[in-house]
Design an enzyme around this catalytic site. Sequence first.
Site, PDB file in Angstrom:
ATOM      1  N   ILE A 113       0.653  -1.008  -0.102  1.00  0.00           N
ATOM      2  CA  ILE A 113      -0.155   0.205  -0.296  1.00  0.00           C
ATOM      3  C   ILE A 113       0.683   1.071  -0.237  1.00  0.00           C
ATOM      4  O   ILE A 113       1.310   1.596   0.832  1.00  0.00           O
ATOM      5  CB  ILE A 113      -0.946   0.154   1.324  1.00  0.00           C
ATOM      6  CG1 ILE A 113      -1.916  -1.177   0.992  1.00  0.00           C
ATOM      7  CG2 ILE A 113      -1.769   1.058   1.209  1.00  0.00           C
ATOM      8  CD1 ILE A 113      -3.222  -1.183   2.260  1.00  0.00           C
ATOM      9  N   LYS A 114       0.959   2.285  -0.983  1.00  0.00           N
ATOM     10  CA  LYS A 114       1.410   3.066  -0.956  1.00  0.00           C
ATOM     11  C   LYS A 114       0.749   4.574   0.179  1.00  0.00           C
ATOM     12  O   LYS A 114      -0.231   4.719  -0.048  1.00  0.00           O
ATOM     13  CB  LYS A 114       0.856   3.428  -2.187  1.00  0.00           C
ATOM     14  CG  LYS A 114       1.814   4.895  -2.544  1.00  0.00           C
ATOM     15  CD  LYS A 114       1.780   5.890  -4.243  1.00  0.00           C
ATOM     16  CE  LYS A 114       2.859   6.846  -4.442  1.00  0.00           C
ATOM     17  NZ  LYS A 114       2.757   7.988  -3.818  1.00  0.00           N
TER      18      LYS A 114
END
Length: 827
Positions: A113-114
């Site tokens: 996940i960014k």
Amino acid sequence: MPSPYDGKRTVTQLVNELEKAEKLSGRGRAYRRVCDLSHSNKKVISWKFNEWDYGKNTITLPCNARGLFISDDTTNPVIVARGYDKFFNVGEVNFTKWNWIEENCTGPYDVTIKANGCIIFISGLEDGTLVVCSKHSTGPRADVDRNHAEAGEKQLLRQLAAMNINRSDFARMLYTHNVTAVAEYCDDSFEEHILEYPLEKAGLYLHGVNVNKAEFETWDMKDVSQMASKYGFRCVQCITSNTLEDLKKFLDNCSATGSFEGQEIEGFVIRCHLKSTEKPFFFKYKFEEPYLMYRQWREVTKDYISNKSRVFKFRKHKFITNKYLDFAIPILESSPKICENYLKGFGVIELRNKFLQSYGMSGLEILNHEKVAELELKNAIDYDKVDERTKFLIFPISVIGCGKTTTSQTLVNLFPDSWGHIQNDDITGKDKSQLMKKSLELLSKKEIKCVIVDRNNHQFRERKQLFEWLNELKEDYLVYDTNIKVIGVSFAPYDKLSEIRDITLQRVIKRGNNHQSIKWDELGEKKVVGIMNGFLKRYQPVNLDKSPDNMFDLMIELDFGQADSSLTNAKQILNEIHKAYPILVPEIPKDDEIETAFRRSLDYKPTVRKIVGKGNNNQQKTPKLIKPTYISAKIENYDEIIELVKRCIASDAELTEKFKHLLASGKVQKELHITLGHVMSSREKEAKKLWKSYCNRYTDQITEYNNNRIENAQGSGNNQNTQVKTTDKLNFRLEKLCWDEKIIAIVVELSKDKDGCIIDENNEKIKGLCCQNKIPHITLCKLESGVKAVYSNVLCEKVESAEVDENIKVVKLDNSKEFVGSVYLNF
């Protein structure tokens, strides 16, 4: 976790390559920043490149790391901290297109996940000193109001203390493994981004551990997770897809909702390996929504606070953004403090959440809600739809004598109730944009469907100017959802310019004084021929693959003939518009109607006179054509440059005190510029040639200035500005401050490109235009009352030739930033 590092650490070759790249003037140039470490007397050098130089096949960089810190050690330099190699979004470059990834990469594909915060690099020295960096700096800084590296370090120390881990032990562990821990600092109390990180979610999210080598090498995510757990970092979630097909399905499913497991996220970072070398390969997959909508709300709020205007030009989310403004404006109006904090980046998420709560939906629900989607559709402009509400503008592309005005008059004569015609030659004031303002004012009338914006528009910059004016001014005159189609009509085929020159000259001779500005009897043959040749020389034919010509909705390219070409042109225009936009020309008028309209257009007489150049001896003399005294690049970042000078002289108490006094007494120049050419310097052969090139480049602006000067002299009562801005720019960097008893000047660095240093509005170099001064510089302050600004040349040349005596102070300036100046003519 991997074993301790036992390889080579010294990166002498990399430093040599970086220093070579630092001397480049254009693509691939490296920039250094020397940083003091917070807990050591040692220094590190931060190296970076321009963002647009990464990922180019034609540019080979010494290192592709974004974030690179090397010890300031000429004998044994080592990488102290290293970020990831620059990676790109899916489809952003050729090597992140799905077909390339399929051919060249192999799984498994680790998907993380960014995180949405500021990047922090953490490493250690052999003696146990902890080093914490932001993307391009570390240590104390006086030039920013928020120090990301210091904030990240404070958070790190809190988490280490909570785990009962000694900071030096942690630093030695990183040094032993020769790695940089790469984390995202997410904390709304420090700095808000788009996604929300309240206190319970705030912290350092560890998402990578990079080996401190020139070539990119990074730990597997399982090892990253182990380090995160052991040292108190927050973990980023990692999902593994074994095949590319599985990866694409996963991304498509998440993209449909803009979320993962019901949580709003910005996107993912995907880690895999190259088939050919087994080296790591990263790319990212970013979601457009709801983050585009959130960013849009942030921008319209800032715009309202700054300008008190709620007009916005975003094409998407118009309905819900107006609803958001209805909610937000009363809150903003009630509290100046809220406005002040918002502009500093605080309270952005809180205001957004209050609106969402009042509306009863989350951002994702708004995007997915059918009713709102219908309202969006109703309130948005369908730019492909053409109906009875659509309006039209016609932009000619022409040179003098091609018949554009006669053709335009013919068309308006055919549709007198629904078509209009605004001529640039009828606009005599200084405000060039009056051409578009008058055109839109006419177009705003209910009965008017089409307006011809009559100007030659023979250069790209003129066509670009029309589109910019249209974009800027449209909603001042028309309802925001009015769809305007722009039709281009090219009157001058490039392959017929020689024929056009001969025929148009005969036409201009024949019409004599029947023109606002080109009056044969007054100007004489030589002057008229010169003006016409100038237009032909500067003519830039239509290029539909290039901006701004690719913005036309329809381009009609006319042929050029000898007899009755305006009649033929009118017929062709009618036919092509009828095919493309029958709503505007439902039926083509009969031939006799077109011919009648054409004959009426031949009776046209101009009612406004524009003066160009000077007349001959048989007529009343017009004033001599005034040319600029000098041409300069006016500097747009005045405050930033003054602050940079203050920082760079801060270590010299005497200079700091003197400069403070000069600022307080108003002696420092209020406007700064770089002189590019001066009429008094144009006596030598090369300088004369350069000055002539500048004057040729800006012929149109010089002529317009003289027209306005004559109008003012005839009693308009306006004081004419002696500065004329062009659309050209100059990029430069600050090199050194030179200070003696007479003057203070700054030596600047310009592009060393042999073709020139001036760039046009398309960011292309203008061949032959360079700086006339041997040492380009800025005059910052005159210390003696009688000293001339030209003395700056003398001082700067002394400094550059090392003729520095005890009366001259020289201070090296931080040249990491590239500044921009706008080219001005000074009369």
